[in-house]
Scaffold this motif. Structure first.
Motif, PDB file in Angstrom:
ATOM      1  N   MET A   1      45.433  38.405  34.340  1.00 17.26           N
ATOM      2  CA  MET A   1      46.689  38.953  34.863  1.00 17.26           C
ATOM      3  C   MET A   1      47.372  39.738  33.750  1.00 17.26           C
ATOM      4  SD  MET A   1      49.758  36.920  36.674  1.00 17.26           S
ATOM      5  CE  MET A   1      51.233  37.722  37.142  1.00 17.26           C
ATOM      6  N   LYS A   2      47.816  40.936  34.116  1.00 18.97           N
ATOM      7  CA  LYS A   2      48.585  41.770  33.196  1.00 18.97           C
ATOM      8  C   LYS A   2      50.041  41.742  33.657  1.00 18.97           C
ATOM      9  CE  LYS A   2      44.943  44.932  31.808  1.00 18.97           C
ATOM     10  NZ  LYS A   2      44.546  46.341  31.736  1.00 18.97           N
ATOM     11  N   ARG A   3      50.719  40.657  33.329  1.00 17.44           N
ATOM     12  CA  ARG A   3      52.071  40.414  33.808  1.00 17.44           C
ATOM     13  C   ARG A   3      53.009  41.588  33.528  1.00 17.44           C
ATOM     14  NH1 ARG A   3      54.580  35.060  34.843  1.00 17.44           N
ATOM     15  NH2 ARG A   3      56.789  35.476  35.111  1.00 17.44           N
ATOM     16  N   GLU A   4      52.793  42.279  32.417  1.00 22.63           N
ATOM     17  CA  GLU A   4      53.676  43.385  32.039  1.00 22.63           C
ATOM     18  C   GLU A   4      53.648  44.528  33.055  1.00 22.63           C
ATOM     19  OE1 GLU A   4      49.695  44.181  30.010  1.00 22.63           O
ATOM     20  OE2 GLU A   4      50.942  42.429  30.397  1.00 22.63           O
ATOM     21  N   ILE A   7      55.184  44.122  39.542  1.00 27.54           N
ATOM     22  CA  ILE A   7      55.045  44.361  40.974  1.00 27.54           C
ATOM     23  C   ILE A   7      55.367  45.832  41.258  1.00 27.54           C
ATOM     24  CG2 ILE A   7      55.893  43.679  43.272  1.00 27.54           C
ATOM     25  CD1 ILE A   7      54.381  41.453  41.700  1.00 27.54           C
ATOM     26  N   ALA A   8      54.560  46.448  42.098  1.00 30.45           N
ATOM     27  CA  ALA A   8      54.766  47.848  42.473  1.00 30.45           C
ATOM     28  C   ALA A   8      56.032  47.999  43.313  1.00 30.45           C
ATOM     29  CB  ALA A   8      53.564  48.361  43.261  1.00 30.45           C
ATOM     30  N   ARG A   9      56.473  49.219  43.465  1.00 28.04           N
ATOM     31  CA  ARG A   9      57.642  49.517  44.296  1.00 28.04           C
ATOM     32  C   ARG A   9      57.517  48.879  45.678  1.00 28.04           C
ATOM     33  NH1 ARG A   9      61.105  53.670  42.931  1.00 28.04           N
ATOM     34  NH2 ARG A   9      60.621  54.702  40.963  1.00 28.04           N
ATOM     35  N   CYS A  10      56.311  48.934  46.252  1.00 28.77           N
ATOM     36  CA  CYS A  10      56.080  48.474  47.623  1.00 28.77           C
ATOM     37  C   CYS A  10      55.831  46.969  47.723  1.00 28.77           C
ATOM     38  CB  CYS A  10      54.880  49.209  48.211  1.00 28.77           C
ATOM     39  SG  CYS A  10      53.338  48.838  47.351  1.00 28.77           S
ATOM     40  N   GLY A  11      55.725  46.275  46.607  1.00 28.17           N
ATOM     41  CA  GLY A  11      55.499  44.838  46.647  1.00 28.17           C
ATOM     42  C   GLY A  11      54.105  44.425  46.235  1.00 28.17           C
ATOM     43  N   LEU A  12      53.170  45.368  46.174  1.00 26.33           N
ATOM     44  CA  LEU A  12      51.819  45.005  45.739  1.00 26.33           C
ATOM     45  C   LEU A  12      51.844  44.591  44.273  1.00 26.33           C
ATOM     46  CD1 LEU A  12      49.686  47.739  47.535  1.00 26.33           C
ATOM     47  CD2 LEU A  12      49.884  45.319  48.123  1.00 26.33           C
ATOM     48  N   ALA A  13      50.872  43.763  43.885  1.00 25.65           N
ATOM     49  CA  ALA A  13      50.850  43.180  42.545  1.00 25.65           C
ATOM     50  C   ALA A  13      50.005  44.017  41.588  1.00 25.65           C
ATOM     51  CB  ALA A  13      50.328  41.746  42.611  1.00 25.65           C
ATOM     52  N   CYS A  14      50.633  44.978  40.943  1.00 22.14           N
ATOM     53  CA  CYS A  14      49.935  45.790  39.935  1.00 22.14           C
ATOM     54  C   CYS A  14      49.344  44.883  38.848  1.00 22.14           C
ATOM     55  CB  CYS A  14      50.883  46.792  39.294  1.00 22.14           C
ATOM     56  SG  CYS A  14      51.465  48.087  40.400  1.00 22.14           S
ATOM     57  N   CYS A  15      50.015  43.798  38.565  1.00 18.39           N
ATOM     58  CA  CYS A  15      49.582  42.877  37.517  1.00 18.39           C
ATOM     59  C   CYS A  15      48.219  42.263  37.790  1.00 18.39           C
ATOM     60  CB  CYS A  15      50.616  41.781  37.320  1.00 18.39           C
ATOM     61  SG  CYS A  15      50.930  40.805  38.813  1.00 18.39           S
ATOM     62  N   GLU A  88      50.362  33.970  38.985  1.00 19.23           N
ATOM     63  CA  GLU A  88      49.632  33.529  37.789  1.00 19.23           C
ATOM     64  C   GLU A  88      49.066  32.128  37.974  1.00 19.23           C
ATOM     65  OE1 GLU A  88      50.094  34.032  33.023  1.00 19.23           O
ATOM     66  OE2 GLU A  88      51.940  33.708  34.158  1.00 19.23           O
ATOM     67  N   ALA A  89      49.862  31.222  38.536  1.00 15.41           N
ATOM     68  CA  ALA A  89      49.387  29.859  38.798  1.00 15.41           C
ATOM     69  C   ALA A  89      48.238  29.877  39.805  1.00 15.41           C
ATOM     70  CB  ALA A  89      50.540  28.993  39.316  1.00 15.41           C
ATOM     71  N   ILE A  95      42.416  31.594  42.964  1.00 13.16           N
ATOM     72  CA  ILE A  95      42.791  32.496  44.050  1.00 13.16           C
ATOM     73  C   ILE A  95      42.690  33.923  43.524  1.00 13.16           C
ATOM     74  CG2 ILE A  95      44.676  33.223  45.571  1.00 13.16           C
ATOM     75  CD1 ILE A  95      45.555  30.213  45.525  1.00 13.16           C
ATOM     76  N   VAL A  96      41.986  34.762  44.279  1.00 12.35           N
ATOM     77  CA  VAL A  96      41.667  36.114  43.816  1.00 12.35           C
ATOM     78  C   VAL A  96      42.453  37.150  44.614  1.00 12.35           C
ATOM     79  CG1 VAL A  96      39.798  37.787  43.505  1.00 12.35           C
ATOM     80  CG2 VAL A  96      39.355  35.351  43.146  1.00 12.35           C
ATOM     81  N   TYR A  97      43.110  38.047  43.895  1.00 11.00           N
ATOM     82  CA  TYR A  97      43.899  39.109  44.513  1.00 11.00           C
ATOM     83  C   TYR A  97      42.993  40.168  45.126  1.00 11.00           C
ATOM     84  CZ  TYR A  97      47.655  42.538  45.034  1.00 11.00           C
ATOM     85  OH  TYR A  97      48.573  43.429  45.546  1.00 11.00           O
ATOM     86  N   HIS A  98      42.032  40.660  44.370  1.00 13.44           N
ATOM     87  CA  HIS A  98      41.041  41.631  44.855  1.00 13.44           C
ATOM     88  C   HIS A  98      39.657  41.030  44.680  1.00 13.44           C
ATOM     89  CE1 HIS A  98      43.733  45.420  44.164  1.00 13.44           C
ATOM     90  NE2 HIS A  98      44.016  44.802  45.284  1.00 13.44           N
TER      91      HIS A  98
END
Length: 124
Positions: A1-4, A7-15, A88-89, A95-98
């Motif tokens: 996870m790249k916390r820095e 979250i994108a403008r639309c809510g997607l998790a860029c991190c 992150e937890a 649990i996988v985002y992509h």
């Protein structure tokens, strides 16, 4: 996870995005299609950094899809830091985002409240 990357403008998790090695998200005009993204354009016009900062209950653009809509609602209720903590937890739990392309474990829901509960608990 790249916390820095947050979250994108639309809510997607860029991190957690599988593309975040070469993309730093729509905040930096690097997200594919950022020049035509309805949510990016709207939030810029309204002067807000994220859709979750808007007072409207909007389902335009990518917010028609359950994952970004649920992530946006989650942040409206609990804050961006809480979303990042939960993601992150959940990642540590496996649990996988992509998992395949841009689809992952957060995409198997058809009910917003169930997805919000999954984000919070990491359990179906």
């Amino acid at each position: 996870m790249k916390r820095e990357l947050g979250i994108a403008r639309c809510g997607l998790a860029c991190c957690l995005c599988s593309e975040n090695d070469q993309c730093h998200g729509c905040q930096f005009d690097e997200c594919p299609g950022s020049d035509s993204c309805e949510n990016r354009i709207c939030s810029i016009e309204k002067g807000v950094a994220h859709c979750y900062m808007c007072k409207e209950d909007c389902k335009k653009g990518i917010l028609r899809k359950i994952k970004p809509y649920a992530f946006t609602l989650f942040v409206k209720r609990y804050g961006e830091d809480k979303l990042l903590e939960c993601l992150e937890a959940n990642e540590k739990k496996g649990i996988v985002y992509h998992r395949q392309g841009v689809y992952g474990d957060y995409d198997d829901f058809d009910d917003v409240e169930k997805l919000i509960d999954f984000i919070m608990t990491g359990k179906d």
